[in-house]
Design an enzyme around this catalytic site. Sequence first.
Site, PDB file in Angstrom:
ATOM      1  CB  CYS A 198     -28.806  -5.029 -10.761  1.00 29.38           C
ATOM      2  SG  CYS A 198     -27.737  -4.425  -9.445  1.00 29.38           S
ATOM      3  CG  HIS A 250     -27.701   1.802   0.401  1.00 34.27           C
ATOM      4  ND1 HIS A 250     -27.354   2.629  -0.643  1.00 34.27           N
ATOM      5  CD2 HIS A 250     -26.781   2.026   1.366  1.00 34.27           C
ATOM      6  CE1 HIS A 250     -26.271   3.324  -0.312  1.00 34.27           C
ATOM      7  NE2 HIS A 250     -25.910   2.977   0.899  1.00 34.27           N
ATOM      8  CG  HIS A 291     -22.843   1.918  -3.563  1.00 34.58           C
ATOM      9  ND1 HIS A 291     -22.965   1.171  -2.412  1.00 34.58           N
ATOM     10  CD2 HIS A 291     -24.081   2.038  -4.059  1.00 34.58           C
ATOM     11  CE1 HIS A 291     -24.238   0.867  -2.231  1.00 34.58           C
ATOM     12  NE2 HIS A 291     -24.934   1.362  -3.210  1.00 34.58           N
ATOM     13  CG  HIS A 329     -25.869   7.505  -3.101  1.00 35.61           C
ATOM     14  ND1 HIS A 329     -24.987   6.635  -3.699  1.00 35.61           N
ATOM     15  CD2 HIS A 329     -26.942   6.758  -2.748  1.00 35.61           C
ATOM     16  CE1 HIS A 329     -25.512   5.419  -3.718  1.00 35.61           C
ATOM     17  NE2 HIS A 329     -26.705   5.470  -3.139  1.00 35.61           N
ATOM     18  CD  GLU A 355     -23.346   5.418  -8.500  1.00 30.87           C
ATOM     19  OE1 GLU A 355     -24.229   4.609  -8.159  1.00 30.87           O
ATOM     20  OE2 GLU A 355     -23.348   6.030  -9.579  1.00 30.87           O
ATOM     21  CB  SER A 405     -32.327   0.923  -1.638  1.00 32.29           C
ATOM     22  OG  SER A 405     -32.449   0.829  -3.030  1.00 32.29           O
ATOM     23  CG  ASN A 446     -32.321   0.715  -6.933  1.00 28.93           C
ATOM     24  OD1 ASN A 446     -33.239  -0.065  -7.091  1.00 28.93           O
ATOM     25  ND2 ASN A 446     -31.250   0.410  -6.221  1.00 28.93           N
ATOM     26  CB  SER A 496     -29.718  -3.965  -3.312  1.00 28.33           C
ATOM     27  OG  SER A 496     -30.559  -2.957  -2.776  1.00 28.33           O
TER      28      SER A 496
END
Length: 296
Positions: free
Chosen positions: A4, A31, A63, A113, A115, A208, A210, A252
Site C-alpha cells: 500500500c 510487520h 502505524h 496492536h 496502531e 501482520s 491485515n 506490507s
Amino acid sequence: MGMCFGVRDALALAHREAATQPVTVLGDLVHNEIVLDDLRRRGVRLEQDLDAVATPTVLITAHGASEKRLSAVAARGHRLIEATCPLVHVAHRAVRSFVTQGFHPVIVGRRDHVEVRGMTEDLEAFDVVLSESEVDALAPRDRFGVAAQTTQPIHRVRALVDRIRQRFPSSEVRFADTVCLPTKQRQDAAENLARVADVVVVVGGANSNNTRELAQTCRQHGARVHQIVSATELREDWFHPGQIVGLTAGTSTPPVTIQGVEHWLHALSDRWTHETVAITSHNPALATATATATAR
Ligand code: SF4
C-alpha cells in the site's frame, strides 16, 4: 498487487534518511520480516524500547504514535521523523474530534496492536472492542463515537457498530469509517478470489494484522488457505491437479516476495501440463477471468 502507499512511503523515507545518517526505527516499521531484514542490512536500527535508542534521529512507523509517545521521544533530544501513514492520521483526528464533541470513544481493533495503542494512549477514557462479547461488556454512555483500526475488515466493524446501536438504543452512536481504502480493496478482492479458488495462498508477515485478516476472510468464503511469509514455505502437497489456486498478499508484502510465490506456482502449473492449476491474482477481474478459462 503490491505494498500500500502508506508502507511504500514509510520505507522510502527510512531508506532516504538511513543513506545520510544513523537512524533508529522505534517499533516495527512494518510487520513483515523480509522488509525488516532489508532495513537492517541498510544499517537502520530497529528498537522497540526508547531506552535502547542510541542514534540522534528516531523514525516513527507507518502505524503512528500517540502525542505522549512523540513527546517522550522529543524530550530526550532526538530528532523526530514521522513516517505515519496519512490514513492513520485521519483515524487519530476522528477519535480526537469525538472526544472534543463529548462522545465516548470506542475503537474497533486489536487492543495490543501498535496502531490502536497510538490511537488510545492520549485518551483518558476509551474502550477497544473486537467481538460481540466485548460490545456486550461496554458500560452505558449517552454518546458513543466509534472508529476503527485502519486494517479491520469493514463488515466486522459495521456489524459491531450495529450491535452497539442495538445494545444502547437510547444512546447517540456516531461512526467514523477509518478503515483505509487499500484494506477495503484487498478485502473485497480476497472475498471474490475465495469464491472462485479452491486454495488461496496469502503472503505476508506472520504478525501482520491485515495479512491475518485476509486469510480469515478467504477461509470464511470457503477456500482452503495457506498463509506464508515467502515462497520457501510452499509445499507441493498443498495443491492438486485441476484446482484453482488464488494468490493474495498483505499491504506490507514486498512485490519481489509475491513474485517469488507466483513463479513457484507457475512452475508447478507447468509441471502439471498447464491446464491443471490456474494462478489467480487478488485482482477480482483477473480472478474471474482465470476461473472461467479453467472451467472450459
Ligand atoms: S494499511 Fe492502510 S493505513 Fe496502514 S499504512 Fe497501508 S494505507 Fe496506511
